[in-house]
Design a protein around this motif. Structure first.
Motif, PDB file in Angstrom:
ATOM      1  N   ASN A   1       2.074  -0.900  16.101  1.00 53.22           N
ATOM      2  CA  ASN A   1       0.947  -0.231  17.134  1.00 53.22           C
ATOM      3  C   ASN A   1      -0.107  -0.348  17.150  1.00 53.22           C
ATOM      4  O   ASN A   1      -0.738  -0.762  18.152  1.00 53.22           O
ATOM      5  CB  ASN A   1       0.736   1.504  16.615  1.00 53.22           C
ATOM      6  CG  ASN A   1       0.201   2.406  17.910  1.00 53.22           C
ATOM      7  OD1 ASN A   1       0.382   2.612  18.965  1.00 53.22           O
ATOM      8  ND2 ASN A   1      -0.718   2.945  17.330  1.00 53.22           N
TER       9      ASN A   1
ATOM     10  N   LYS B   1       2.579   7.374  22.220  1.00 50.14           N
ATOM     11  CA  LYS B   1       1.332   7.517  21.139  1.00 50.14           C
ATOM     12  C   LYS B   1      -0.088   7.299  21.677  1.00 50.14           C
ATOM     13  O   LYS B   1      -1.482   7.894  21.110  1.00 50.14           O
ATOM     14  CB  LYS B   1       0.848   7.828  19.744  1.00 50.14           C
ATOM     15  CG  LYS B   1       2.195   8.126  19.469  1.00 50.14           C
ATOM     16  CD  LYS B   1       2.301   8.329  17.719  1.00 50.14           C
ATOM     17  CE  LYS B   1       3.772   9.224  16.884  1.00 50.14           C
ATOM     18  NZ  LYS B   1       3.630   8.883  15.152  1.00 50.14           N
ATOM     19  N   ASN B   2      -0.481   6.262  22.431  1.00 47.04           N
ATOM     20  CA  ASN B   2      -1.693   5.728  22.864  1.00 47.04           C
ATOM     21  C   ASN B   2      -1.766   5.844  24.126  1.00 47.04           C
ATOM     22  O   ASN B   2      -2.908   5.697  25.268  1.00 47.04           O
ATOM     23  CB  ASN B   2      -1.713   4.279  22.577  1.00 47.04           C
ATOM     24  CG  ASN B   2      -1.180   4.160  21.484  1.00 47.04           C
ATOM     25  OD1 ASN B   2      -2.405   4.068  20.833  1.00 47.04           O
ATOM     26  ND2 ASN B   2      -0.234   2.698  21.468  1.00 47.04           N
TER      27      ASN B   2
ATOM     28  N   ASP C   1       1.960  13.539  24.928  1.00 50.52           N
ATOM     29  CA  ASP C   1       2.123  12.407  24.125  1.00 50.52           C
ATOM     30  C   ASP C   1       3.518  12.304  22.518  1.00 50.52           C
ATOM     31  O   ASP C   1       3.003  13.450  22.572  1.00 50.52           O
ATOM     32  CB  ASP C   1       1.049  11.374  24.091  1.00 50.52           C
ATOM     33  CG  ASP C   1       0.453  11.501  23.167  1.00 50.52           C
ATOM     34  OD1 ASP C   1       0.280  12.431  21.963  1.00 50.52           O
ATOM     35  OD2 ASP C   1      -0.596  10.781  22.782  1.00 50.52           O
TER      36      ASP C   1
ATOM     37  N   ALA D   1       2.800  12.138  19.927  1.00 49.96           N
ATOM     38  CA  ALA D   1       1.848  12.135  18.852  1.00 49.96           C
ATOM     39  C   ALA D   1       1.472  14.288  19.000  1.00 49.96           C
ATOM     40  O   ALA D   1       1.391  14.342  17.998  1.00 49.96           O
ATOM     41  CB  ALA D   1       0.264  11.796  18.895  1.00 49.96           C
TER      42      ALA D   1
ATOM     43  N   SER E   1      11.703  12.840  20.465  1.00 51.37           N
ATOM     44  CA  SER E   1      11.789  11.975  21.369  1.00 51.37           C
ATOM     45  C   SER E   1      12.680  11.838  22.474  1.00 51.37           C
ATOM     46  O   SER E   1      13.325  12.372  22.778  1.00 51.37           O
ATOM     47  CB  SER E   1      11.291  10.359  20.972  1.00 51.37           C
ATOM     48  OG  SER E   1      12.319   9.688  20.034  1.00 51.37           O
TER      49      SER E   1
END
Length: 232
Positions: A87, A127-128, A147, A149, A154
């Motif tokens: 990441n 997560k971005n 997102d 997070a 998933s």
């Protein structure tokens, strides 16, 4: 062209929920480069063909697929380390991203949706997502951003799309989801939503509509197909 009035029946569609990578912008190459570096560090060689399996999939699931491919085992602590390292590398690679990196037709399509008063959400495996949307300078279009997070499971699990609809306060069945990955399309369908796929029909067979490019996204045509599926 005046896009207002393109939607005839707002009871059927109340929101459009977008994936990020491959739909809003194409950061897939940056993900691939970052994962390739991590894989090489682990003694595993991956290529772009293998990388297709990682599209639309969360970070830890992607790492697990790489490890399975390379027949390698890591402890939970080691997995956390390499996932975090990937990441950090990815964030370095996307530092230069900006409005010019929006995929063709996307901003016009967002405006078209906004013009008729539908809600807009983002459901991303990244997560971005907040950082990328801010860099692209399109945050004002989105009523909610969900997102990786903010969810436990998933894609292809539908949780991220369900959460987005809940935050938009609309029924799942009144949402259109837009994805470019098989896992994402499965998630949309599992959420009970209408699925628009961007890419090859052979890769996105479960989608209700498949378009080869984001440039071909037009709300009026999509709504007409949605209405047709309900016999309107």
């Amino acid at each position: 062209m005046n896009r207002k009035g393109a939607v005839r029946n707002l009871d059927i569609v109340k929101a459009v929920i977008f994936d990020l990578d491959g739909i809003i912008t194409d950061t897939a190459e940056y993900h691939y480069l970052a994962w390739r570096e991590i894989a090489e560090e682990l003694g595993i060689k991956i290529d772009r063909t293998f990388n297709e399996q990682l599209k639309g999939v969360g970070r830890m699931d992607s790492l697990n697929r790489i490890l399975t491919f390379g027949n390698k085992n890591l402890s939970v602590k080691e997995k956390d380390y390499y996932a975090a390292k990937k990441n950090e590398r990815y964030k370095e690679l996307i530092k230069g991203i900006g409005p010019t990196d929006l995929l063709p037709g996307i901003e016009g399509f967002l405006q078209e949706i906004r013009d008729v008063g539908l809600k807009i959400g983002l459901a991303s495996a990244s997560k971005n997502a907040f950082t990328v949307i801010e860099s692209l300078k399109i945050g004002s279009y989105f009523d909610t951003i969900v997102d990786a997070a903010l969810v436990e499971k998933s894609k292809p699990d539908p949780e991220v799309f369900l959460r987005a609809a809940e935050q938009l306060q609309v029924p799942y069945s009144t949402c259109i989801g837009i994805e470019d990955a098989e896992a994402g399309v499965i998630a949309i369908k599992e959420a009970g939503m209408f699925a628009v796929g961007i890419g090859l029909e052979s890769d996105l067979a479960l989608a209700d509509i498949v378009l080869p490019s984001t440039e071909l996204l037009h709300l009026k045509q999509i709504i007409e197909i949605v209405e047709g599926s309900f016999g309107c």
